[in-house]
Design a protein around this motif. Sequence first.
Motif: not given
Lengths: 113, 112
Positions: A29-56
């Motif tokens: 895959x070209x795109x990778x992400x980090x998400x955080x899921x807190x104690x209330x189970x809310x899944x929230x995006x932190x970062x996104x990379x596309x081909x090694x470059x930060x896009x979000x």
Amino acid sequence: DTAVSQTPKYLVTQMGNDKSIKCEQNLGHDTMYWYKQDSKKFLKIMFSYNNKELIINETVPNRFSPKSPDKAHLNLHINSLELGDSAVYFCASSRRTGDNEQFFGPGTRLTVL
Amino acid sequence: RKEVEQDPGPFNVPEGATVAFNCTYSNSASQSFFWYRQDCRKEPKLLMSVYSSGNEDGRFTAQLNRASQYISLLIRDSKLSDSATYLCVVNDMNSGYSTLTFGKGTMLLVSP
């Protein structure tokens, strides 16, 4: 033949420490992400990379620094850990940016004492 | 702020029951919609996409009402293995890139 893998699975550490979580995908895959899921189970995006470059970068404290050495790896380093950082951190990947199906890793359960 | 709202549940149902989950989203420009499933202490996985005309996958039926910004998931003939949290997910544009916005999920517990 794990698709998206993360290490470690569990991480228990003291406030103020610095720690890293690693993620690897073997899906090509070209795109990778980090998400955080807190104690209330809310899944929230932190970062996104596309081909090694930060896009979000979603208003995440700069104590969090992602690094993508190549498109198959996305690591997350956290400085000066705080109690509020305790959560499950999920890595994910998709074929390309905007793909609707994301494949998640098993998660890293971080506990800050 | 773009939000996806769901009833957190839990929904407790006996095997064989039919159960419906609802979801609303705030961004009228959202383009695509999904249901993901997350088992206890596991990662989320795509269950199905949601199309305007409604779509079915076995015992699962998804519906979308763009005018009301409302998405639903119907599960017929519930099985024990359906016990999980069901996440409503919307694809939004974020700084020129599309990202998935997740609801908090609705927990389903199917009992014998």
